[in-house]
Structure formats: C-alpha cells, structure tokens
Design a protein around this motif. Structure first.
Motif, PDB file in Angstrom:
ATOM      1  N   GLY A  17       0.829  -1.201   0.000  1.00  0.00           N
ATOM      2  CA  GLY A  17       0.000   0.000   0.000  1.00  0.00           C
ATOM      3  C   GLY A  17       0.861   1.247   0.000  1.00  0.00           C
ATOM      4  N   ILE A  20      -5.722   6.958   2.337  1.00  0.00           N
ATOM      5  CA  ILE A  20      -5.382   5.586   2.729  1.00  0.00           C
ATOM      6  C   ILE A  20      -4.325   5.572   3.835  1.00  0.00           C
ATOM      7  CG2 ILE A  20      -5.986   4.685   0.465  1.00  0.00           C
ATOM      8  CD1 ILE A  20      -3.059   4.418  -0.197  1.00  0.00           C
ATOM      9  N   GLU A  38      -0.959  -0.545   4.451  1.00  0.00           N
ATOM     10  CA  GLU A  38      -2.145  -1.398   4.342  1.00  0.00           C
ATOM     11  C   GLU A  38      -2.301  -1.812   2.891  1.00  0.00           C
ATOM     12  OE1 GLU A  38      -6.936  -0.970   4.920  1.00  0.00           O
ATOM     13  OE2 GLU A  38      -5.645  -0.256   6.555  1.00  0.00           O
ATOM     14  N   MET A  74      -3.459  -2.832  -0.673  1.00  0.00           N
ATOM     15  CA  MET A  74      -4.707  -2.687  -1.411  1.00  0.00           C
ATOM     16  C   MET A  74      -4.426  -3.050  -2.867  1.00  0.00           C
ATOM     17  SD  MET A  74      -6.346   0.831   0.127  1.00  0.00           S
ATOM     18  CE  MET A  74      -6.905   0.925   1.840  1.00  0.00           C
ATOM     19  N   SER A  75      -4.285  -4.343  -3.114  1.00  0.00           N
ATOM     20  CA  SER A  75      -3.847  -4.790  -4.440  1.00  0.00           C
ATOM     21  C   SER A  75      -4.864  -4.446  -5.524  1.00  0.00           C
ATOM     22  CB  SER A  75      -3.579  -6.290  -4.426  1.00  0.00           C
ATOM     23  OG  SER A  75      -4.738  -7.009  -4.016  1.00  0.00           O
ATOM     24  N   MET A  76      -6.161  -4.562  -5.238  1.00  0.00           N
ATOM     25  CA  MET A  76      -7.175  -4.217  -6.233  1.00  0.00           C
ATOM     26  C   MET A  76      -7.100  -2.744  -6.597  1.00  0.00           C
ATOM     27  SD  MET A  76     -10.613  -6.320  -5.143  1.00  0.00           S
ATOM     28  CE  MET A  76     -11.561  -5.302  -6.284  1.00  0.00           C
ATOM     29  N   LEU A  77      -6.886  -1.901  -5.584  1.00  0.00           N
ATOM     30  CA  LEU A  77      -6.794  -0.469  -5.828  1.00  0.00           C
ATOM     31  C   LEU A  77      -5.529  -0.139  -6.613  1.00  0.00           C
ATOM     32  CD1 LEU A  77      -8.211   2.258  -5.210  1.00  0.00           C
ATOM     33  CD2 LEU A  77      -6.680   2.472  -3.247  1.00  0.00           C
ATOM     34  N   GLN A 114      -6.233  -0.845 -10.158  1.00  0.00           N
ATOM     35  CA  GLN A 114      -7.105   0.192 -10.713  1.00  0.00           C
ATOM     36  C   GLN A 114      -6.341   1.488 -10.934  1.00  0.00           C
ATOM     37  OE1 GLN A 114     -10.250  -0.210 -11.745  1.00  0.00           O
ATOM     38  NE2 GLN A 114     -10.324   1.904 -12.464  1.00  0.00           N
ATOM     39  N   LEU A 129     -13.963   2.755  -6.362  1.00  0.00           N
ATOM     40  CA  LEU A 129     -13.245   1.587  -5.864  1.00  0.00           C
ATOM     41  C   LEU A 129     -12.499   1.930  -4.573  1.00  0.00           C
ATOM     42  CD1 LEU A 129     -12.440  -1.346  -6.131  1.00  0.00           C
ATOM     43  CD2 LEU A 129     -10.533  -0.637  -7.586  1.00  0.00           C
ATOM     44  N   LEU A 130     -11.938   3.133  -4.505  1.00  0.00           N
ATOM     45  CA  LEU A 130     -11.256   3.559  -3.280  1.00  0.00           C
ATOM     46  C   LEU A 130     -12.237   3.584  -2.112  1.00  0.00           C
ATOM     47  CD1 LEU A 130      -8.945   4.657  -1.612  1.00  0.00           C
ATOM     48  CD2 LEU A 130      -9.309   6.910  -2.652  1.00  0.00           C
ATOM     49  N   GLN A 177     -14.879   1.812  -1.835  1.00  0.00           N
ATOM     50  CA  GLN A 177     -15.171   0.408  -1.527  1.00  0.00           C
ATOM     51  C   GLN A 177     -14.072  -0.202  -0.664  1.00  0.00           C
ATOM     52  OE1 GLN A 177     -16.418  -2.161  -4.841  1.00  0.00           O
ATOM     53  NE2 GLN A 177     -14.994  -3.716  -4.092  1.00  0.00           N
ATOM     54  N   GLU A 178     -12.828   0.048  -1.033  1.00  0.00           N
ATOM     55  CA  GLU A 178     -11.698  -0.499  -0.277  1.00  0.00           C
ATOM     56  C   GLU A 178     -11.659   0.028   1.152  1.00  0.00           C
ATOM     57  OE1 GLU A 178      -8.659  -2.636  -1.735  1.00  0.00           O
ATOM     58  OE2 GLU A 178     -10.685  -3.223  -2.268  1.00  0.00           O
TER      59      GLU A 178
END
Length: 247
Positions: free
Chosen positions: A31, A102, A106, A108-111, A114, A154-155, A157-158
């Motif tokens: 992250g 953020i 931490e 946040m691979s999906m973020l 994206q 998406l952020l 959501q994370e």
C-alpha cells in the motif's frame, strides 16, 4: 536490518535535510509506504534525482525497522507517462487523494491495479486529444471524469465507505429510476422530494452502479464522491483541484 522488495509509484515527495527526500510510494505489496531517499536532491549527482519523480513506476528495496524506511536500490520499470494538461492534473489529484485517504502499510492490491489502469486511461485520453490537435490543457472534463469516478468508487469500496447504489439506507427499498433521493455520508441514499436541495435522480444512481456515466450521472457521481470522502479526508481543500479551477 530487515529488507523489503516492492513495486510502486512515486505519489509524493518532500525535502529532508540537505540532500535527501522523504518519498511516499503507492505499492502493490504494502500500500502506501514512506522512505528516505538519500542524495536525491540538492547538489548531489545521484541518478535518483531523475529517477524519483511523481508517477514513476519503480522496483526498489526498503530497509529499516521503523515506519519510515530507507530507500535502497531503485530501478525504473517503464518510461515516464506522457500526461499533459487535464490528464496530468487528474493524476496529481489521484496522488493527493491517496495521500489523504489511505493509511500507511495497508495493502490494497485491487486499488493498485485500478490505479495503473487509471493512469493508462488518462495517458490515452491525453494522447488521443493531442493527435486530434486539441490543446491538452483543454481536454474536455467529460473525457476524464468517468475515469476518475471509477477510481474514487473503488477507493471508497476499499475503505468501507461505498454506499449501496441498489437499496435505500433507511428502509432497504430498491432504488427506483423515477424517484429522487438524498445522499447522506456514511449512510447512503434516502428517498426525498425532487424539489429538495441536492436531490439525486434514481436513474442517475442506477447508472452510476452500472458505470454508465451520462452527463447527468457524471454530475451526480461527482457530488456523491465528494460527500462520501468528507469523513475520510476532511473538508480541507485538495490543492490539486485548484489546478482545474485555474485553467
């Protein structure tokens, strides 16, 4: 001394002592993480001065046991992005949002994925408009807003702040296209009169959920995202937004 290997983008940097920088990275593995880059500024002839630039994708080593690491070997993984005008300002906005929103260390691979897609999309918009002989500073905001909204959603959501775009927050009833709704941060959508200030069309809410950003849905999404981020980043203005206003 423990060592970490990471891949990430430079999202912020600031002076540290006479010749160094404190660099904030957004990484795939950890992250947001910060490190001291020794010899990266001032009269130093280190290659790091040209390497550690905002939006640059790097592979690098970190060492140290404290939260603030030391930057070791660093290598560029791709050439610099070709971002201009509105696309460049948009990328700066993403970086500032990440810095404010953020927590450190931490993952946040999906973020992260994206973020990469978003930068690629912004570069494509910049190149397409340049090829069409449109001034990059005058790229229509309609070209970049859907790209930014997808990242923001998406952020949210994370971070656990994404509202439910399908059902109301108070009664749990399904969002209806022909009705109007108010948006309440940290809660969601509540049915209201169409005459109420900042009332949102159910049709636009449904469109946003489907990533269908018509002009009216874009305006609604921008309002929703700004309100949703208030509890996260506070009401202190983002400096990068001033770039859009000053154009």
């Amino acid at each position: 001394m423990s060592k970490l290997e990471a891949t990430g983008y430079v999202i912020h940097r600031r002076p540290y002592r006479e010749t160094s920088l404190i660099v904030d990275f957004f990484t795939r593995q950890y992250g947001r993480i910060s490190a001291v880059a020794k010899g990266a500024r001032g009269a130093s002839k280190s290659d790091r001065k040209s390497l550690i630039q905002p939006l640059q994708l790097l592979s690098f080593e970190l060492s140290g046991r404290s939260q603030l690491k030391n930057l070791g070997i660093a290598e560029a993984l791709q050439s610099s992005l070709n971002l201009k005008g509105t696309s460049l300002y948009s990328a700066f906005y993403l970086n500032e949002l990440l810095m404010r929103a953020i927590p450190e260390t931490e993952p946040m691979s999906m973020l992260f994925e994206q973020y990469q897609r978003t930068l690629t999309a912004l570069e494509r918009v910049s190149n397409d408009n340049t090829a069409a002989e449109i001034n990059a500073n005058s790229i229509p905001t309609g070209d970049v807003e859907p790209i930014l909204r997808e990242f923001e959603l998406l952020l949210l959501q994370e971070l656990g702040y994404l509202p439910d775009f399908n059902y109301t927050a108070d009664t749990g009833e399904q969002i209806i296209a022909d009705l109007s709704y108010s948006f309440v941060s940290e809660q969601g959508f509540i049915a209201c009169s169409a005459k109420q200030a900042y009332a949102l069309s159910g049709r636009d809410i449904i469109s946003i959920a489907q990533k269908d950003f018509s002009p009216s849905a874009r305006r609604a999404a921008k309002y929703i995202c700004r309100q949703a981020f208030l509890p996260i980043i506070g009401d202190k203005p983002l400096k990068s937004r001033e770039l859009f206003i000053s154009r």
